[in-house]
Design a protein around this motif. Structure first.
Motif, short mmCIF file in Angstrom:
data_model
loop_
_atom_site.label_atom_id
_atom_site.label_comp_id
_atom_site.label_asym_id
_atom_site.label_seq_id
_atom_site.Cartn_x
_atom_site.Cartn_y
_atom_site.Cartn_z
N ALA A 51 1.05 -1.30 -0.12
CA ALA A 51 -0.11 -0.10 -0.55
C ALA A 51 0.79 1.17 0.03
CB ALA A 51 -1.33 0.09 1.23
N LYS A 52 1.92 1.59 1.15
CA LYS A 52 2.88 2.98 1.07
C LYS A 52 3.90 3.02 -0.38
CE LYS A 52 6.55 4.22 3.89
NZ LYS A 52 7.51 3.63 5.01
N GLU A 53 4.02 1.39 -1.38
CA GLU A 53 4.79 1.89 -2.25
C GLU A 53 4.58 2.49 -3.60
OE1 GLU A 53 5.79 -2.59 -2.85
OE2 GLU A 53 7.93 -2.19 -2.31
N LEU A 54 2.49 1.69 -3.79
CA LEU A 54 1.38 2.55 -4.48
C LEU A 54 0.46 3.79 -4.00
CD1 LEU A 54 0.13 -1.20 -5.06
CD2 LEU A 54 1.98 0.29 -6.60
N GLY A 55 1.96 4.46 -2.83
CA GLY A 55 0.51 4.85 -2.21
C GLY A 55 -0.87 5.53 -2.21
N LEU A 56 -1.41 4.16 -1.58
CA LEU A 56 -2.71 3.98 -0.78
C LEU A 56 -3.23 3.60 -0.44
CD1 LEU A 56 -2.90 0.57 -4.22
CD2 LEU A 56 -3.87 3.79 -4.31
N PRO A 57 -4.14 4.03 0.36
CA PRO A 57 -4.19 4.00 1.86
C PRO A 57 -4.10 2.13 2.34
CG PRO A 57 -6.35 4.31 0.84
CD PRO A 57 -5.61 4.41 -0.25
N LEU A 58 -4.38 1.79 3.26
CA LEU A 58 -4.67 0.85 3.91
C LEU A 58 -5.64 0.73 4.66
CD1 LEU A 58 -3.74 -2.57 3.82
CD2 LEU A 58 -2.30 -1.79 6.44
N LYS A 59 -6.83 -0.44 4.14
CA LYS A 59 -7.86 0.11 5.59
C LYS A 59 -8.86 -1.06 5.88
CE LYS A 59 -10.56 2.73 0.90
NZ LYS A 59 -10.92 2.57 0.47
N GLU A 60 -9.74 -1.00 7.16
CA GLU A 60 -9.77 -2.44 7.46
C GLU A 60 -10.86 -1.96 7.51
OE1 GLU A 60 -8.54 -3.07 12.41
OE2 GLU A 60 -7.25 -2.15 11.08
#
Length: 470
Positions: free
Chosen positions: A256-265
Motif C-alpha cells: 500500500a505504501k509503495e503504491l501510495g494507497l490507503p490501507l483500509k480495515e
C-alpha cells in the motif's frame, strides 16, 4: 479465421499456428484468481471421475462469461456479481461431458453460419472479418479460435437441450388448468393463528430462560468473524502493476505504501456477511473462510474495482455466555412458545370446523369459531395466483388450497411465515372463455417452453449428482 475453418485441410495448420504464436494477454475474469502459467494445469476438481485442470475450468468460465456479455450487453458489469459464473462453468463442463458421451457434434459450417449471423459482427449488412477480430479480441478478450470453439460448444449444448426436451408435451387440459391458475380470481374467508397475538401472555422468569438456554445453546452459536485489511485499485493498469509486486509473503502495508494507497480495515464482521467496503458474493465468503491469518488473498474484482486483502484478526465460532445474550434468549423462547400456541389453537379450531362440516353441509361461522379459540378471522380481497394478499403474504398456497375445496369445506392448515391459516372459498370469478381461446396458442407455447426448462433443469441436477458420485 472463419474462412479458413471451412477447409478441413487447413485446420491442423491453424491449430499449430495458434498454439505457437498466440500468447494470451492478461485479463481479469470476474472473481477468478489471477494464476501463473505454471499453475494452469493444476487440478481444481473432478466430474465423473475425470480431473478438471485450472486451464479447462478457465476455458469454461470464459465461455459462460462471454455468453452473459452477449445476453446482458452493457449491463453485464452491473450484474456480474449476481450471476455466479463459477457454478455456471461447472454446469457447462458437466453438460459438455454428457454431450460427448451422447456423441453430439457440430460441424465447422454450422459454427461459421452462426457466428456470421450475429449482428454485432456485421457492417453495412455484411459480415466484417476485421470487425469480428477486433470485437472478439478486445471486447470478449479471447482469440477468434477460442470464441469459435465456445460457439461450437454452445451449439452442442443447444442440441443436447433439444434432445432431452423433445419428448415434453402439454395437453389441452394442462393448458386450460395453468391458464385458469394465472387468470382466475378468488375470494376467501380465513381464520388465522398469528404467533405475535399470544406474546402478551408470556413473561418467562430467569430460571425458565436459563433452562431454555441450557437446552438450546447451540442455536445461539455465533459464526466465525473476521477483521480484514485491504487495498482498493480503481483500474486494470494499477492491478497489473500490483501483480508484479506481490507474493504470498508480501506485507500488505508495504504494498500500500509503495503504491501510495490507503490501507483500509473492515472491522469485525460475521462469516457470510458482506465485507464492509468491498461487497458480498458467495465466492468472497468462500475465499475469506479459507484464508489463514496474515495470508494474502488472490487479487479479485468486484464491479469496477480490484481488491487485495488479508485477515488481520479472526474470532472462531463460539456460544456466548447467557448473561451476554439474555434478551436474545428471551426473544427466542417467546418466539417458539407463541408459534407452538398459535399452531395448537389453529389445529383445535380446524378439528371443530371439520366436525361441523361433516355433520352439516352448511358453512360454519368462521368468525364465531375463531373467537372460541382466540384466533383472528376475516376475508380477503379478490386475488390471483402469484399475487400478494394484504396482511398475509404470498397468495400461491392459499390459491392452491382453495382450488381443491368443495363448497363450504374448510381447508387443512396452511403454514406461512406470518402464521397458521384455515380458509374457505367465498367466491370465484371464472376466466373469460373467449379471451382464453384467443390467447390459447401463445400461452401453450409459453407453457411448453417452461415445461422444457423444468425438465432440463431436473436433468442437469441429476447429472450433477452423478458427476460427484452421489
Amino acid at each position: 479465421m472463419l474462412k479458413q475453418l471451412r477447409h478441413k485441410k487447413t485446420k491442423k495448420k491453424i491449430l499449430i499456428f495458434l498454439a505457437i504464436v498466440i500468447i494470451p494477454a492478461f485479463a481479469f475474469w470476474g472473481f477468478s484468481s489471477v494464476l501463473s502459467e505454471r499453475k494452469k494445469n493444476k487440478p481444481v476438481g473432478m466430474i465423473f471421475g475425470k480431473t478438471i485442470s485450472q486451464d479447462e475450468f478457465q476455458g469454461a468460465l470464459n465461455a459462460v462469461r462471454n455468453a452473459a456479455i452477449m445476453r446482458f450487453g452493457d449491463k453485464f458489469n452491473q450484474i456480474q456479481q449476481y450471476l455466479n459464473l463459477d457454478n455456471q462453468a461447472w454446469d457447462r463442463l458437466i453438460l459438455l461431458y454428457e454431450a460427448k458421451k451422447k456423441k453430439i457434434k457440430v460441424s465447422d459450417a454450422e459454427v461459421v453460419n452462426l457466428v456470421q449471423s450475429y449482428q454485432f459482427f456485421r457492417r453495412n449488412g455484411k459480415f466484417d472479418d476485421k470487425l469480428y477480430n477486433e470485437i472478439v479480441r478486445y471486447y470478449f478478450r479471447v482469440q477468434p479460435r477460442e470464441f469459435e470453439e465456445q460457439t461450437r460448444q454452445d451449439m452442442i449444448l443447444i442440441k443436447l437441450y433439444n434432445q432431452i426436451t423433445e419428448p415434453v408435451k402439454v395437453s389441452d387440459d394442462q393448458v386450460k388448468a395453468e391458464y385458469k391458475k394465472i387468470n382466475e380470481e378468488i375470494t376467501l374467508y380465513y381464520i388465522a393463528g398469528v404467533p405475535a397475538d399470544f406474546a402478551k401472555d408470556l413473561n418467562p422468569n430467569e430460571e425458565q430462560l436459563k433452562e431454555f438456554y441450557k437446552k438450546n445453546s447451540i442455536i445461539f452459536k455465533q459464526p466465525p468473524s473476521y477483521n480484514l485489511e485491504y487495498i482498493t485499485l480503481d483500474s486494470e493498469n494499477k492491478a497489473r502493476d500490483l501483480l508484479s509486486r506481490i507474493n504470498k509473503k508480501t506485507d500488505l502495508s508495504k504494498i500500500a505504501k509503495e503504491l501510495g494507497l490507503p490501507l483500509k480495515e473492515t472491522g469485525f464482521f460475521a462469516q457470510g456477511s458482506a465485507v464492509p467496503g468491498v461487497g458480498w458474493s458467495p465466492e468472497i465468503t468462500s475465499m475469506v473462510s479459507k484464508l489463514k491469518t496474515g495470508e494474502l488473498s488472490p487479487l479479485f474484482q468486484m464491479e469496477k474495482n480490484y481488491f487485495l486483502l488479508r485477515i488481520k484478526e479472526k474470532k472462531e465460532a463460539y456460544v456466548p455466555e447467557f448473561k451476554d445474550i439474555k434478551e436474545a434468549v428471551k426473544e427466542k423462547l417467546i418466539q417458539d412458545e407463541t408459534k407452538r400456541t398459535a399452531k395448537q389453537k389453529t389445529e383445535e379450531c380446524l378439528k371443530a370446523l371439520k366436525e361441523a362440516y361433516k355433520q352439516n353441509a352448511n358453512p360454519a361461522d368462521f368468525d364465531k369459531e375463531a373467537k372460541v379459540f382466540g384466533l383472528k378471522s376475516g376475508e380477503t380481497k379478490p386475488f390471483k395466483f402469484g399475487s400478494y394478499i394484504e396482511g398475509i403474504g404470498s397468495s400461491d398456497n392459499f390459491w392452491m388450497a382453495a382450488n381443491q375445496l368443495k363448497e363450504n369445506q374448510p381447508s387443512d392448515i396452511i403454514t406461512e411465515p406470518s402464521g397458521f391459516y384455515i380458509v374457505r372459498l367465498k367466491s370465484r370469478a371464472p376466466i373469460d372463455e373467449d379471451k382464453f381461446q384467443k390467447e390459447k396458442q401463445q400461452f401453450s407455447q409459453l407453457l411448453l417452453s417452461q415445461k422444457k426448462e423444468e425438465t432440463f433443469a431436473k436433468f442437469l441436477e441429476d447429472l450433477k449428482k452423478q458427476s460427484s458420485g452421489n
